[in-house]
Design an enzyme around this catalytic site. Structure first.
Site, PDB file in Angstrom:
ATOM      1  N   ASP A  33      65.821 -12.769  29.606  1.00  0.00           N
ATOM      2  CA  ASP A  33      66.227 -11.385  29.373  1.00  0.00           C
ATOM      3  C   ASP A  33      67.540 -11.315  28.605  1.00  0.00           C
ATOM      4  OD1 ASP A  33      64.064 -10.734  30.936  1.00  0.00           O
ATOM      5  OD2 ASP A  33      65.192  -9.586  32.418  1.00  0.00           O
ATOM      6  N   HIS A 174      68.354 -15.772  31.874  1.00  0.00           N
ATOM      7  CA  HIS A 174      68.954 -14.851  30.910  1.00  0.00           C
ATOM      8  C   HIS A 174      69.562 -15.635  29.755  1.00  0.00           C
ATOM      9  CE1 HIS A 174      68.880 -12.435  34.607  1.00  0.00           C
ATOM     10  NE2 HIS A 174      68.915 -11.363  33.828  1.00  0.00           N
TER      11      HIS A 174
END
Length: 207
Positions: A33, A174
């Protein structure tokens, strides 16, 4: 405070969201992400390539706009792309019309057909999700690495990610500045561990 593994009650509270791919095959679905980000996303791509791993990148539209060449590398390396809103919006704190428009703004920036959407922070109102689900799959996660947290060590990030991963797990890392120290430590070791166990790393299917 966060949960490394998504419990059954959380999944039951959000029916229709995808938390795991139902399979007993040795397949893991890595997701990233908040990118693309210079250097960090590129280091992820290099690490994935070493293990012949594919992944799904839930991109922020504004970052795609700022770093188109890095975004192009994701496409050129045949990773899957998902929508993560244009401005990393928290659905709980955003009016529905503004939130849904931000998703569409990101979609235009991505400029590839993708049915994959992940709400930033995992936070989306039911009124928003009803609209989103009519057009897209809402992809959550089975395993949250916690790489973004300054409250855990790199080793805990790795250990917990390995502990809760099983066949079909959707694992969340992430490719962001905040998460980079933990992620860059845990990711290659995670890949090494499960490669040795005979697992492969797959991208989510884009429709």
């Amino acid at each position: 405070m966060f949960l490394h593994h998504s419990p059954f009650w959380l999944k039951a509270f959000f029916p229709g969201f995808i938390w795991r791919v139902p399979t007993q095959e040795k397949k893991i679905y890595l997701t990233f992400d908040d990118g693309p980000i210079p250097d960090i996303t590129e280091s992820v791509l290099e690490t994935l390539a070493r293990y012949k791993a594919k992944a799904t990148f839930f991109c922020i539209g504004n970052n795609v706009e700022k770093y188109p060449e890095i975004y192009k590398q994701l496409l050129d390396n045949q990773h899957a792309i998902g929508n993560h809103t244009f401005n990393h919006m928290n659905g709980w704190k955003t009016e529905d019309a503004v939130y849904l428009d931000n998703i569409k703004q990101c979609e235009k920036q991505l400029n590839v057909p993708t049915n994959l959407f992940r709400p930033p922070y995992g936070r989306i109102k039911k009124s928003q999700s009803r609209v989103v689900k009519s057009e897209r799959d809402i992809i959550m996660w089975d395993v949250l690495s916690g790489d973004f947290s300054k409250e855990i060590t790199q080793e805990i990030c790795l250990r917990k990610s390995i502990q809760y991963t099983r066949p079909g797990s959707i694992v969340l890392f992430h490719d962001s500045v905040k998460a980079a120290p933990n992620m860059q430590y845990a990711l290659p070791r995670f890949l090494e561990h499960f490669s040795n166990e005979g697992f492969t790393f797959e991208a989510m299917a884009m429709k």
